[in-house]
Design an enzyme around this catalytic site. Structure first.
Site, PDB file in Angstrom:
ATOM      1  N   HIS A  99     -56.526 -26.792  10.190  1.00  0.00           N
ATOM      2  CA  HIS A  99     -55.432 -26.305  11.043  1.00  0.00           C
ATOM      3  C   HIS A  99     -55.913 -25.610  12.313  1.00  0.00           C
ATOM      4  O   HIS A  99     -55.185 -24.832  12.907  1.00  0.00           O
ATOM      5  CB  HIS A  99     -54.516 -25.378  10.229  1.00  0.00           C
ATOM      6  CG  HIS A  99     -53.792 -26.098   9.125  1.00  0.00           C
ATOM      7  ND1 HIS A  99     -53.190 -25.470   8.068  1.00  0.00           N
ATOM      8  CD2 HIS A  99     -53.595 -27.428   8.929  1.00  0.00           C
ATOM      9  CE1 HIS A  99     -52.647 -26.376   7.267  1.00  0.00           C
ATOM     10  NE2 HIS A  99     -52.878 -27.572   7.761  1.00  0.00           N
TER      11      HIS A  99
ATOM     12  N   TYR B 152     -50.552 -15.280  18.776  1.00  0.00           N
ATOM     13  CA  TYR B 152     -51.945 -15.639  18.439  1.00  0.00           C
ATOM     14  C   TYR B 152     -52.944 -14.650  19.055  1.00  0.00           C
ATOM     15  O   TYR B 152     -53.991 -14.407  18.468  1.00  0.00           O
ATOM     16  CB  TYR B 152     -52.239 -17.096  18.827  1.00  0.00           C
ATOM     17  CG  TYR B 152     -51.499 -18.042  17.898  1.00  0.00           C
ATOM     18  CD1 TYR B 152     -51.987 -18.315  16.630  1.00  0.00           C
ATOM     19  CD2 TYR B 152     -50.272 -18.589  18.265  1.00  0.00           C
ATOM     20  CE1 TYR B 152     -51.273 -19.133  15.748  1.00  0.00           C
ATOM     21  CE2 TYR B 152     -49.556 -19.410  17.398  1.00  0.00           C
ATOM     22  CZ  TYR B 152     -50.068 -19.679  16.142  1.00  0.00           C
ATOM     23  OH  TYR B 152     -49.362 -20.463  15.261  1.00  0.00           O
TER      24      TYR B 152
ATOM     25  N   THR C  56     -54.235 -21.129  -1.994  1.00  0.00           N
ATOM     26  CA  THR C  56     -53.242 -21.861  -1.198  1.00  0.00           C
ATOM     27  C   THR C  56     -52.063 -22.216  -2.087  1.00  0.00           C
ATOM     28  O   THR C  56     -52.247 -22.579  -3.246  1.00  0.00           O
ATOM     29  CB  THR C  56     -53.819 -23.136  -0.542  1.00  0.00           C
ATOM     30  OG1 THR C  56     -52.727 -23.915  -0.003  1.00  0.00           O
ATOM     31  CG2 THR C  56     -54.628 -23.993  -1.492  1.00  0.00           C
ATOM     32  N   SER C  57     -50.852 -22.112  -1.520  1.00  0.00           N
ATOM     33  CA  SER C  57     -49.659 -22.422  -2.302  1.00  0.00           C
ATOM     34  C   SER C  57     -49.448 -23.939  -2.413  1.00  0.00           C
ATOM     35  O   SER C  57     -48.516 -24.378  -3.076  1.00  0.00           O
ATOM     36  CB  SER C  57     -48.442 -21.762  -1.658  1.00  0.00           C
ATOM     37  OG  SER C  57     -48.259 -22.261  -0.348  1.00  0.00           O
TER      38      SER C  57
END
Ligand code: OAD
Length: 232
Positions: A104, A53, A176-177
């Protein structure tokens, strides 16, 4: 003013140079998702996860919002806009969107390992001070960790996202999938009669029986086409 809700994913930021997850060459090909995006992975090897990150955060400072982000922000002139994003970058905000729900988490924030959702422990990281290291402490004395919702954790912003979606007159999905729940399930909260659009260069599966206008383009071109359709 009508309510418009955008549900955005990694494809929204692809034109800004941020990798998606599941496309070929995507992040999950290089880094096992279980290792860097699950709560178990964090406890197994916190140092590796912090480094992952830290790298992504440093990259983000060099990225800029794209035309797609800017057009989403511009919609505020005509609509009450809520952006529900699965992205942890701040590109919607930098483009000028004022009402962004991060499902998220946020890459530029850090929090407590013990109580990740305790607002007293959430702090902001800056370009001058971008990294989280082992030994850095949150306000409650626990190890500082990224403010990211990992697999295996609850999604506290989901309720706000669902409430906004219930009120939407127009619901727009971009990049987005629709693989990850509960985010992908938001489409089921759209009220009957509301218009649904889906912008993505690839074919994305959505629940049967819904009337979805598909714009098979990237985020920037797709947003231009959406604007034309909405002004007709
Ligand atoms: P995915 O990588 O699963 O899907 C990205 C989508 O973006 C695909 O449908 C692509 O076709 C599309 N795409 C690629 N380039 C695009 C462009 N220029 N314009 C528009 N769309 C484009 O990413 P997400 O669906 O966002 O969560 O993934 C959801 C969650 O899974 C992420 O938030 C992340 C990940 O694990 C966590 O890490 C918790």
């Amino acid at each position: 003013m009508k309510n418009i809700v955008f549900l955005t994913g990694a494809g929204m930021s692809a034109e800004s140079g941020i990798s998606t997850f599941r496309d070929s060459g995507g992040l999950w090909e290089k880094y096992p998702v279980q290792q860097v995006a699950s709560i178990e992975g964090y406890y197994q090897d916190p140092e590796l996860v912090l480094r992952f990150y830290n790298e992504r955060r440093r990259q983000l400072f060099d990225c800029q919002p794209n035309e797609g982000h800017r057009l989403v922000a511009e919609m505020e002139k005509m609509f009450n806009v809520t952006v529900v994003t699965q992205n942890v970058d701040d590109l919607h905000e930098r483009a000028g969107s004022r009402n962004v729900i991060h499902l998220h988490g946020e890459l530029l924030k850090a929090t407590s390992s013990k109580n990740p959702n305790d607002s007293r422990c959430i702090c902001t990281l800056t370009k001058e001070n971008p990294d989280i290291s082992i030994g850095d402490k949150a306000a409650d004395g626990s190890q500082l960790r990224p403010f990211i919702v990992w697999f295996g954790e609850s999604v506290p912003m989901m309720e706000d996202a669902a409430l906004a979606t219930l009120k939407a007159d127009i619901f727009v999905i971009i990049g987005t999938s629709l693989n990850v729940y509960p985010a992908a399930g938001l489409i089921n909260y759209v009220k009957p009669g509301a218009k649904i659009f889906l912008i993505d260069p690839k074919t994305v599966a959505y629940p049967h029986g819904l009337d979805v206008t598909v714009i098979k383009k990237g985020a920037s071109e797709g947003m231009k086409e959406l604007l034309e359709m909405l002004s007709e």
